[in-house]
Design a protein around this motif. Structure first.
Motif, PDB file in Angstrom:
ATOM      1  N   UNK A   1      11.959   0.447   4.424  1.00 23.78           N
ATOM      2  CA  UNK A   1      12.125   1.235   3.206  1.00 23.78           C
ATOM      3  C   UNK A   1      10.775   1.801   2.788  1.00 23.78           C
ATOM      4  N   UNK A   2      10.763   3.034   2.263  1.00 26.46           N
ATOM      5  CA  UNK A   2       9.508   3.626   1.790  1.00 26.46           C
ATOM      6  C   UNK A   2       9.274   3.298   0.308  1.00 26.46           C
ATOM      7  N   UNK A   3       8.005   3.131  -0.037  1.00 26.89           N
ATOM      8  CA  UNK A   3       7.624   2.849  -1.431  1.00 26.89           C
ATOM      9  C   UNK A   3       6.467   3.762  -1.809  1.00 26.89           C
ATOM     10  N   UNK A   4       6.473   4.229  -3.055  1.00 29.04           N
ATOM     11  CA  UNK A   4       5.282   4.912  -3.538  1.00 29.04           C
ATOM     12  C   UNK A   4       4.172   3.866  -3.650  1.00 29.04           C
ATOM     13  N   UNK A   5       2.938   4.315  -3.686  1.00 28.97           N
ATOM     14  CA  UNK A   5       1.799   3.391  -3.693  1.00 28.97           C
ATOM     15  C   UNK A   5       1.849   2.453  -4.901  1.00 28.97           C
ATOM     16  N   UNK A   6       2.198   2.993  -6.059  1.00 29.77           N
ATOM     17  CA  UNK A   6       2.214   2.173  -7.275  1.00 29.77           C
ATOM     18  C   UNK A   6       3.237   1.044  -7.166  1.00 29.77           C
ATOM     19  N   UNK A   7       4.465   1.392  -6.707  1.00 33.16           N
ATOM     20  CA  UNK A   7       5.510   0.360  -6.620  1.00 33.16           C
ATOM     21  C   UNK A   7       5.205  -0.670  -5.540  1.00 33.16           C
ATOM     22  N   UNK A   8       4.653  -0.196  -4.429  1.00 36.57           N
ATOM     23  CA  UNK A   8       4.312  -1.149  -3.381  1.00 36.57           C
ATOM     24  C   UNK A   8       3.235  -2.109  -3.871  1.00 36.57           C
ATOM     25  N   UNK A   9       2.218  -1.568  -4.541  1.00 35.82           N
ATOM     26  CA  UNK A   9       1.137  -2.412  -5.053  1.00 35.82           C
ATOM     27  C   UNK A   9       1.668  -3.426  -6.062  1.00 35.82           C
ATOM     28  N   UNK A  10       2.627  -2.977  -6.874  1.00 40.09           N
ATOM     29  CA  UNK A  10       3.153  -3.832  -7.939  1.00 40.09           C
ATOM     30  C   UNK A  10       4.043  -4.938  -7.394  1.00 40.09           C
TER      31      UNK A  10
ATOM     32  N   UNK B   1       2.297  -5.737  -2.465  1.00 40.29           N
ATOM     33  CA  UNK B   1       0.942  -5.836  -1.914  1.00 40.29           C
ATOM     34  C   UNK B   1       0.358  -7.229  -2.137  1.00 40.29           C
ATOM     35  N   UNK B   2      -0.408  -7.694  -1.143  1.00 41.24           N
ATOM     36  CA  UNK B   2      -1.127  -8.954  -1.286  1.00 41.24           C
ATOM     37  C   UNK B   2      -2.279  -8.754  -2.260  1.00 41.24           C
TER      38      UNK B   2
ATOM     39  N   UNK C   1      -3.677  -2.586  -0.647  1.00 38.87           N
ATOM     40  CA  UNK C   1      -2.624  -1.705  -0.129  1.00 38.87           C
ATOM     41  C   UNK C   1      -2.846  -1.315   1.316  1.00 38.87           C
ATOM     42  N   UNK C   2      -4.052  -1.439   1.798  1.00 40.09           N
ATOM     43  CA  UNK C   2      -4.381  -1.030   3.172  1.00 40.09           C
ATOM     44  C   UNK C   2      -4.000   0.419   3.418  1.00 40.09           C
TER      45      UNK C   2
ATOM     46  N   UNK D   1      -7.185 -17.507   7.108  1.00 39.72           N
ATOM     47  CA  UNK D   1      -6.185 -18.507   6.771  1.00 39.72           C
ATOM     48  C   UNK D   1      -5.058 -17.818   5.983  1.00 39.72           C
ATOM     49  N   UNK D   2      -4.776 -18.150   4.760  1.00 40.39           N
ATOM     50  CA  UNK D   2      -3.698 -17.498   4.023  1.00 40.39           C
ATOM     51  C   UNK D   2      -4.220 -16.621   2.889  1.00 40.39           C
ATOM     52  N   UNK D   3      -5.490 -16.256   2.957  1.00 44.31           N
ATOM     53  CA  UNK D   3      -6.086 -15.423   1.909  1.00 44.31           C
ATOM     54  C   UNK D   3      -6.525 -14.075   2.484  1.00 44.31           C
ATOM     55  N   UNK D   4      -6.558 -13.072   1.600  1.00 48.08           N
ATOM     56  CA  UNK D   4      -6.991 -11.730   1.981  1.00 48.08           C
ATOM     57  C   UNK D   4      -8.029 -11.218   0.984  1.00 48.08           C
ATOM     58  N   UNK D   5      -8.908 -10.330   1.488  1.00 48.90           N
ATOM     59  CA  UNK D   5      -9.928  -9.722   0.647  1.00 48.90           C
ATOM     60  C   UNK D   5     -10.017  -8.220   0.938  1.00 48.90           C
ATOM     61  N   UNK D   6     -10.318  -7.423  -0.073  1.00 50.51           N
ATOM     62  CA  UNK D   6     -10.765  -6.065   0.203  1.00 50.51           C
ATOM     63  C   UNK D   6     -12.046  -6.161   1.019  1.00 50.51           C
ATOM     64  N   UNK D   7     -12.311  -5.203   1.845  1.00 50.14           N
ATOM     65  CA  UNK D   7     -13.533  -5.235   2.648  1.00 50.14           C
ATOM     66  C   UNK D   7     -14.763  -5.322   1.775  1.00 50.14           C
ATOM     67  N   UNK D   8     -14.761  -4.564   0.645  1.00 51.65           N
ATOM     68  CA  UNK D   8     -15.932  -4.571  -0.231  1.00 51.65           C
ATOM     69  C   UNK D   8     -16.040  -5.848  -1.059  1.00 51.65           C
ATOM     70  N   UNK D   9     -14.944  -6.660  -1.104  1.00 56.42           N
ATOM     71  CA  UNK D   9     -14.968  -7.913  -1.884  1.00 56.42           C
ATOM     72  C   UNK D   9     -15.294  -9.133  -1.021  1.00 56.42           C
ATOM     73  N   UNK D  10     -15.328  -8.948   0.304  1.00 54.00           N
ATOM     74  CA  UNK D  10     -15.560 -10.079   1.193  1.00 54.00           C
ATOM     75  C   UNK D  10     -17.075 -10.298   1.318  1.00 54.00           C
ATOM     76  N   UNK D  11     -17.622 -11.088   0.357  1.00 53.70           N
ATOM     77  CA  UNK D  11     -19.064 -11.310   0.288  1.00 53.70           C
ATOM     78  C   UNK D  11     -19.346 -12.769  -0.092  1.00 53.70           C
TER      79      UNK D  11
END
Length: 279
Positions: free
Chosen positions: A207-216, A219-220, A230-231, A241-251
């Motif tokens: 199913x397709x989602x607009x960015x806002x609805x998918x994020x809401x 999205x992880x 949103x990738x 493991x079971x966690x995700x980070x934005x590339x700019x937040x992985x510090x």
């Protein structure tokens, strides 16, 4: 006709016991009538005398024996014929020389028969039919595919795409998604129903989602900033493991140096660069 009491209107010679011809109310002896009123034959150029049959066509005249096909010389008396550049031809010769050939059966379309024309080609009326149902197309709307003509209902039944959402025929335009055709107006966000044909969207579970609805809703969340990942586009994210980070937040949790592409250590819920983790 013979008479015993009149004279020729032109030469005044007695018509008694002689053949004569009438023109209006006047009588003429045969020689005078022929010289005054006989039509010249188109073929032999001789006068068509009053005792001969005069065959006329569009103001021109022929002796009965001269009224023939210009190509095969067969008599045209009481037979169908056609004219081309003022030349008379029997229907067979006319067809051989000038008639169109049917695009379907390749046979001659005879003069006088109804001819259908489409895209520069000609058909017999009986040959101009839908390729599928074989019903005459006449002047009905039609669609051509691979040089074959179809009525609109048969074309839609055989070839037209049906919208994945509403199942109705897509007659123009459309959107392809997951190898399925959609009407533009049917291709909407699975949640808010906003049309997606001209904007970015994200797919999940077919199913397709607009960015806002998918994020809401799907999205992880980034383990650092807690905002949706949103990738979308060129965005990158890191999963551990079971966690995700934005590339700019992985510090590093202590010195904040980026750990993208670097070795790191974990300490409880924190990730640390090698130097801070070893201190």
């Amino acid at each position: 006709m013979t008479s015993s009491h009149t004279d020729c209107h032109f030469c005044l010679q007695s018509l008694r016991g002689r053949k004569y011809a009438l023109r209006g109310e006047n009588a003429y002896c045969v020689p005078c009538y022929d010289s005054l009123y006989a039509n010249p034959c188109e073929e032999c150029k001789q006068p068509i005398e009053c005792n001969s049959k005069d065959l006329a066509y569009k103001g021109r005249h022929w002796h009965e024996g001269c009224f023939r096909c210009a190509k095969c010389s067969r008599s045209l008396v009481e037979k169908p014929f056609a004219a081309k550049d003022e030349v008379l031809l029997c229907t067979e010769c006319y067809s051989d020389e000038y008639s169109s050939k049917c695009f379907h059966c390749q046979k001659t379309i005879m003069p006088g028969s109804r001819k259908m024309e489409f895209k520069g080609s000609s058909w017999h009326e009986s040959c101009f039919v839908c390729q599928y149902c074989r019903q005459p197309l006449g002047t009905k709307p039609l669609i051509t595919k691979d040089n074959e003509n179809y009525c609109v209902p048969c074309f839609e039944k055989q070839f037209a795409h049906h919208c994945y959402a509403c199942k109705k025929v897509i007659t123009s335009g459309g959107v392809a998604y997951h190898d399925q055709p959609w009407h533009k107006e049917c291709f909407v966000c699975a949640v808010c129903k906003t049309q997606l044909s001209r904007q970015r969207f994200i797919s999940k579970d077919e199913y397709p989602y607009c960015v806002d609805c998918f994020s809401k809703f799907h999205a992880k969340k980034c383990a650092a900033c807690k905002k949706p990942i949103t990738a979308l586009g060129d965005a990158k994210y890191i999963s551990f493991e079971e966690r995700q980070w934005h590339g700019e937040c992985f510090s590093c949790a202590k010195c904040s140096v980026s750990l993208v592409g670097q070795e790191f250590l974990t300490q409880q819920d924190d990730i640390l660069c090698h130097r801070c983790g070893s201190a």
